[in-house]
Scaffold this active site. Structure first.
Site, mmCIF file in Angstrom:
data_model
loop_
_atom_site.group_PDB
_atom_site.id
_atom_site.type_symbol
_atom_site.label_atom_id
_atom_site.label_comp_id
_atom_site.label_asym_id
_atom_site.label_seq_id
_atom_site.Cartn_x
_atom_site.Cartn_y
_atom_site.Cartn_z
ATOM 1 N N SER A 146 85.227 38.983 37.527
ATOM 2 C CA SER A 146 85.770 37.935 36.892
ATOM 3 C C SER A 146 87.360 37.981 37.203
ATOM 4 O O SER A 146 87.944 39.232 37.286
ATOM 5 C CB SER A 146 85.730 37.564 35.412
ATOM 6 O OG SER A 146 86.738 36.596 35.008
ATOM 7 N N TYR A 159 85.955 41.003 26.750
ATOM 8 C CA TYR A 159 85.452 40.646 27.754
ATOM 9 C C TYR A 159 86.545 40.998 29.064
ATOM 10 O O TYR A 159 85.797 41.560 29.942
ATOM 11 C CB TYR A 159 85.277 38.969 27.892
ATOM 12 C CG TYR A 159 85.023 38.449 29.308
ATOM 13 C CD1 TYR A 159 83.537 38.567 29.566
ATOM 14 C CD2 TYR A 159 85.680 37.834 30.037
ATOM 15 C CE1 TYR A 159 83.234 37.886 30.737
ATOM 16 C CE2 TYR A 159 85.212 37.203 31.120
ATOM 17 C CZ TYR A 159 84.112 37.349 31.535
ATOM 18 O OH TYR A 159 83.658 36.708 32.586
ATOM 19 N N LYS A 163 85.271 43.460 32.181
ATOM 20 C CA LYS A 163 85.414 43.134 33.753
ATOM 21 C C LYS A 163 86.771 43.811 34.429
ATOM 22 O O LYS A 163 86.146 44.014 35.633
ATOM 23 C CB LYS A 163 85.858 41.516 33.785
ATOM 24 C CG LYS A 163 84.790 40.558 33.082
ATOM 25 C CD LYS A 163 83.388 40.806 33.927
ATOM 26 C CE LYS A 163 82.405 39.915 33.810
ATOM 27 N NZ LYS A 163 81.250 40.242 34.365
#
Length: 301
Positions: A146, A159, A163
């Site tokens: 991402s 998160y 990533k």
């Protein structure tokens, strides 16, 4: 002279989390290229429906149960695919979740779930498929990360950390394969916010056009035909990343404010995201059916 695109017809692709969203559209795009596709997903019933939908044109599309957090499940998935469809040529680690909420409000179950799926899920896939690729001296590993793997965005701290891990892991694997003179390819996909269920309730940013799962799927297929490591979707996201990379911290943070990237996630509409977040919380295979997560303050994708 430009490289001639590789022909994908007849190859075998395995996609984790392929029943919906980016995984489903990547499967669809690969089917159009004549690739035999295996969809692995925790939701086997939905995976079977997706396989039936995409396989109507005659290309082999099959669904398999898969829990990416369990290495034995990943191994069983790969073994079953290769027994049914032949040696895997493309392995797409696509499964992932994205809770939204402040770090201090995030409960421990959510933190562990993100690490289990977003980190160990990618590790398990790579550890199981790469020895086969290396032995055969062919294969292409695609890790879906991402833009959150290139920066820190308020509202998705854990998160972002997961990533960043995927980006770093992918870069290191690529370097180790090159050191060993292996022809195995690695691609790291870094989309901006994608218009899937994961993006429900998120605020729009400036300067980067909305991205669809079809856009990401097309970029992945392009990278399979003409291999490259960095895949930013849309391409403008790659330009923004380059600009951010040369600015001092105050400049980066100022640009993030100008693009509204600093509030796109932390000011999400949590009521709009509730359905997604409950489903993502239930993605924990250790939860009993109907279990309600202790906290929904941090939404999952």
């Amino acid at each position: 002279m430009a490289k001639q695109p590789r022909v994908l017809v007849g190859q075998v692709a395995a996609i984790t989390g392929g029943a919906r969203g980016i995984g489903k559209e990547t499967a669809r795009a690969l089917v159009r290229e004549g690739v035999k596709v295996a969809i692995g997903d925790l939701d086997l019933e939905l995976a079977q429906k997706t396989a039936a939908e995409l396989g109507g044109g005659g290309t082999a599309v099959r669904a398999y149960p898969l829990d990416v957090t369990d290495r034995e499940s990943v191994r069983a998935f790969i073994d079953a695919v290769e027994a049914d469809l032949g040696p895997i040529d493309i392995f797409d680690s696509n499964a992932g979740i994205m809770p939204v909420g402040t770090f201090l409000e995030e409960d421990d179950d959510s933190t562990r779930r993100q690490i289990d799926i977003n980190v160990y899920g990618v590790i398990n896939g790579a550890k199981e498929i790469l020895p086969r690729f290396v032995e055969r001296r062919r294969g292409h590993l695609v890790n879906v990360a991402s833009m959150a793997g290139k920066g820190g965005f308020p509202g998705v701290a854990t998160y972002c950390g997961t990533k960043h891990f995927v980006v770093g892991l992918s870069e290191s694997i690529r370097g180790e394969l090159a050191y060993a003179d292996s022809p195995v390819e690695v691609t790291c996909v870094m989309p901006a916010i994608v218009q899937t269920e994961l993006a429900t309730g998120l605020k729009a940013t400036r300067g980067v056009k909305p991205t669809t799962p079809e856009d990401v799927a097309e970029a992945i297929v392009d990278a399979l035909k003409v291999p490259r490591f960095d895949v930013f979707v849309p391409k403008a996201a790659g330009v923004a990343n380059t600009v951010m990379g040369v600015l001092p911290r105050r400049g980066r943070e100022g640009l993030a404010r100008a693009l509204k990237a600093d509030v796109a996630l932390i000011e999400a509409d949590h009521s709009a995201r509730r359905g997604y977040e409950v489903r993502a919380a239930e993605s924990d295979p250790h939860l009993e059916a109907g279990h309600q997560p202790a906290s929904l303050g941090a939404g999952e994708d």
